[in-house]
Design a protein around this motif. Structure first.
Motif, PDB file in Angstrom:
ATOM      1  N   LEU A  65       0.846  -1.208   0.000  1.00 49.58           N
ATOM      2  CA  LEU A  65       0.000   0.000   0.000  1.00 49.58           C
ATOM      3  C   LEU A  65       0.874   1.249   0.000  1.00 49.58           C
ATOM      4  N   ILE A  66       1.979   1.205   0.747  1.00 51.27           N
ATOM      5  CA  ILE A  66       2.880   2.367   0.805  1.00 51.27           C
ATOM      6  C   ILE A  66       3.488   2.621  -0.570  1.00 51.27           C
ATOM      7  N   PHE A  67       3.963   1.562  -1.225  1.00 55.36           N
ATOM      8  CA  PHE A  67       4.607   1.749  -2.536  1.00 55.36           C
ATOM      9  C   PHE A  67       3.595   2.190  -3.580  1.00 55.36           C
ATOM     10  N   LEU A  68       2.387   1.624  -3.530  1.00 58.12           N
ATOM     11  CA  LEU A  68       1.350   2.053  -4.478  1.00 58.12           C
ATOM     12  C   LEU A  68       0.977   3.504  -4.219  1.00 58.12           C
ATOM     13  N   GLY A  69       0.708   3.804  -2.959  1.00 57.86           N
ATOM     14  CA  GLY A  69       0.268   5.154  -2.595  1.00 57.86           C
ATOM     15  C   GLY A  69       1.325   6.190  -2.920  1.00 57.86           C
ATOM     16  N   SER A  70       2.587   5.906  -2.569  1.00 57.12           N
ATOM     17  CA  SER A  70       3.641   6.914  -2.771  1.00 57.12           C
ATOM     18  C   SER A  70       3.907   7.123  -4.252  1.00 57.12           C
ATOM     19  N   SER A  71       3.936   6.036  -5.028  1.00 53.98           N
ATOM     20  CA  SER A  71       4.273   6.223  -6.453  1.00 53.98           C
ATOM     21  C   SER A  71       3.169   6.989  -7.187  1.00 53.98           C
ATOM     22  N   PHE A  72       1.913   6.681  -6.868  1.00 48.69           N
ATOM     23  CA  PHE A  72       0.829   7.417  -7.549  1.00 48.69           C
ATOM     24  C   PHE A  72       0.734   8.861  -7.054  1.00 48.69           C
ATOM     25  N   SER A  73       1.025   9.080  -5.766  1.00 47.04           N
ATOM     26  CA  SER A  73       0.932  10.470  -5.290  1.00 47.04           C
ATOM     27  C   SER A  73       2.081  11.306  -5.856  1.00 47.04           C
ATOM     28  N   ILE A  74       3.246  10.688  -6.056  1.00 45.71           N
ATOM     29  CA  ILE A  74       4.359  11.443  -6.660  1.00 45.71           C
ATOM     30  C   ILE A  74       4.001  11.845  -8.080  1.00 45.71           C
ATOM     31  N   VAL A  75       3.380  10.909  -8.822  1.00 50.12           N
ATOM     32  CA  VAL A  75       2.954  11.237 -10.193  1.00 50.12           C
ATOM     33  C   VAL A  75       1.934  12.366 -10.143  1.00 50.12           C
ATOM     34  N   TRP A  76       0.998  12.276  -9.178  1.00 51.05           N
ATOM     35  CA  TRP A  76      -0.025  13.328  -9.081  1.00 51.05           C
ATOM     36  C   TRP A  76       0.640  14.673  -8.799  1.00 51.05           C
ATOM     37  N   TYR A  77       1.566  14.680  -7.809  1.00 49.13           N
ATOM     38  CA  TYR A  77       2.245  15.933  -7.437  1.00 49.13           C
ATOM     39  C   TYR A  77       2.885  16.582  -8.666  1.00 49.13           C
ATOM     40  N   ILE A  78       3.642  15.786  -9.415  1.00 50.25           N
ATOM     41  CA  ILE A  78       4.401  16.375 -10.525  1.00 50.25           C
ATOM     42  C   ILE A  78       3.464  16.832 -11.639  1.00 50.25           C
ATOM     43  N   ARG A  79       2.343  16.112 -11.779  1.00 45.70           N
ATOM     44  CA  ARG A  79       1.446  16.445 -12.892  1.00 45.70           C
ATOM     45  C   ARG A  79       0.462  17.558 -12.551  1.00 45.70           C
ATOM     46  N   HIS A  80      -0.045  17.504 -11.310  1.00 46.89           N
ATOM     47  CA  HIS A  80      -1.194  18.390 -11.034  1.00 46.89           C
ATOM     48  C   HIS A  80      -0.991  19.426  -9.935  1.00 46.89           C
ATOM     49  N   HIS A  81       0.036  19.272  -9.090  1.00 44.25           N
ATOM     50  CA  HIS A  81       0.164  20.236  -7.988  1.00 44.25           C
ATOM     51  C   HIS A  81       0.571  21.581  -8.604  1.00 44.25           C
ATOM     52  N   ARG A  82      -0.154  22.644  -8.220  1.00 40.84           N
ATOM     53  CA  ARG A  82       0.016  23.905  -8.931  1.00 40.84           C
ATOM     54  C   ARG A  82       1.415  24.485  -8.772  1.00 40.84           C
ATOM     55  N   VAL A  83       2.113  24.165  -7.667  1.00 46.13           N
ATOM     56  CA  VAL A  83       3.471  24.718  -7.504  1.00 46.13           C
ATOM     57  C   VAL A  83       4.499  23.740  -8.061  1.00 46.13           C
ATOM     58  N   VAL A  84       4.349  22.465  -7.676  1.00 45.28           N
ATOM     59  CA  VAL A  84       5.375  21.474  -8.054  1.00 45.28           C
ATOM     60  C   VAL A  84       5.467  21.344  -9.570  1.00 45.28           C
ATOM     61  N   ARG A  85       4.316  21.369 -10.225  1.00 45.13           N
ATOM     62  CA  ARG A  85       4.318  21.106 -11.678  1.00 45.13           C
ATOM     63  C   ARG A  85       5.164  22.130 -12.440  1.00 45.13           C
ATOM     64  N   ARG A  86       5.283  23.350 -11.840  1.00 40.51           N
ATOM     65  CA  ARG A  86       6.057  24.390 -12.541  1.00 40.51           C
ATOM     66  C   ARG A  86       7.540  24.041 -12.568  1.00 40.51           C
ATOM     67  N   SER A  87       7.980  23.206 -11.607  1.00 35.78           N
ATOM     68  CA  SER A  87       9.422  22.883 -11.569  1.00 35.78           C
ATOM     69  C   SER A  87       9.731  21.631 -12.378  1.00 35.78           C
ATOM     70  N   TYR A  88       8.709  21.081 -13.008  1.00 37.47           N
ATOM     71  CA  TYR A  88       8.960  19.896 -13.833  1.00 37.47           C
ATOM     72  C   TYR A  88       9.504  20.333 -15.186  1.00 37.47           C
ATOM     73  N   ASP A  89      10.651  19.736 -15.564  1.00 33.32           N
ATOM     74  CA  ASP A  89      11.323  20.152 -16.790  1.00 33.32           C
ATOM     75  C   ASP A  89      10.960  19.212 -17.932  1.00 33.32           C
ATOM     76  N   LYS A  90       9.757  19.442 -18.535  1.00 33.64           N
ATOM     77  CA  LYS A  90       9.307  18.463 -19.529  1.00 33.64           C
ATOM     78  C   LYS A  90      10.155  18.511 -20.809  1.00 33.64           C
ATOM     79  N   ASP A  91      10.858  19.611 -21.028  1.00 35.55           N
ATOM     80  CA  ASP A  91      11.696  19.656 -22.244  1.00 35.55           C
ATOM     81  C   ASP A  91      12.922  18.757 -22.106  1.00 35.55           C
ATOM     82  N   GLN A  92      13.315  18.486 -20.855  1.00 35.33           N
ATOM     83  CA  GLN A  92      14.493  17.628 -20.656  1.00 35.33           C
ATOM     84  C   GLN A  92      14.089  16.173 -20.454  1.00 35.33           C
ATOM     85  N   ASP A  93      12.868  15.981 -19.895  1.00 33.44           N
ATOM     86  CA  ASP A  93      12.422  14.628 -19.560  1.00 33.44           C
ATOM     87  C   ASP A  93      11.730  14.026 -20.778  1.00 33.44           C
ATOM     88  N   THR A  94      12.543  13.737 -21.800  1.00 35.97           N
ATOM     89  CA  THR A  94      11.910  13.403 -23.101  1.00 35.97           C
ATOM     90  C   THR A  94      12.036  11.932 -23.464  1.00 35.97           C
TER      91      THR A  94
END
Lengths: 215, 10
Positions: A65-94
């Motif tokens: 449950l911890i591994f499922l919960g943490s991995s999906f919440s990390i994806v959510w943070y990077i994709r949808h959190h209004r502050v965190v998503r701004r620091s995601y470098d999609k031009d480099q993560d190709t």
């Protein structure tokens, strides 16, 4: 449960906690590959299909449950959190991580222990986990200054499967069980993919300089 | 009996 297995699980737990800590406290995912996080979420989703059908132990279920919960919440943070998503470098993560999923699924359809849905999914998760770190390693090579937390995250993530290999060796000699060769090979390939990272990580630690991977 | 050990691993 032997010491190698426990150390492996604790190292794995530490890696996801380090990453969650970084993203949650400094609200930044700089240097973190969303692609790798998505692949890991898929790895856990396809590996832990038996979480509702087979009860092994409280520890086993809680960790899943911890591994499922943490991995999906990390994806959510990077994709949808209004502050965190701004620091995601999609031009480099190709890295085209679909190019990783498809061969893993094909290989799982041909090379598996038995041809059942759960078994093929489980085998797919093994193959996928072995290569899931690639987008992150590519991103680290492009990111000039790797921050400590990201470096520690990758180091811990690589170390956990290495400890599992010792666990399989230990169990091979002490228990009447056997580890299917698919597990061995995927685990060894996964750990070898970290080899050059480990080298540069150790060098930076020894010389007390910032970690940098050669391009 | 040889149970495949991976059932109890993460």
């Amino acid at each position: 449960m032997n010491i190698f297995r426990l150390a492996g699980d604790m190292t794995h737990l530490a890696s996801v906690l380090v990453l969650l800590l970084k993203i949650h406290t400094i609200k930044s995912c700089a240097g973190v590959s969303l692609k790798t996080q998505e692949l890991y979420a898929l790895v856990f989703a396809t590996r832990y299909l038996d979480i509702v059908t087979d009860f092994i132990s409280v520890y086993n279920t809680v960790m899943k449950l911890i591994f499922l919960g943490s991995s999906f919440s990390i994806v959510w943070y990077i994709r949808h959190h209004r502050v965190v998503r701004r620091s995601y470098d999609k031009d480099q993560d190709t890295f085209r991580h679909y190019l990783l999923m498809i061969p893993c699924m094909l290989l799982a359809l041909f090379v598996h222990e038995k041809f059942t849905f759960k078994e093929v999914m489980w085998t797919f998760s093994l193959y996928l986990e072995a290569v899931a770190i690639l987008p992150q390693l590519v991103l680290l090579q492009r990111t000039r200054n790797i921050d400590n937390l990201t470096g520690q995250y990758v180091f811990l993530l690589g170390a956990y499967r290495g400890l599992y290999i010792f666990n399989w060796i230990y169990r091979y000699f002490t228990e009447p069980h056997f580890v299917h060769w698919i597990t061995w090979i995927a685990g060894v390939v996964q750990t070898l993919l970290y080899a050059d990272f480990f080298y540069y990580y150790f060098e930076s630690w020894k010389n007390n300089v910032r970690l940098q991977l050669p391009a | 009996d040889k149970m495949n050990m991976r059932k109890d691993e993460l």
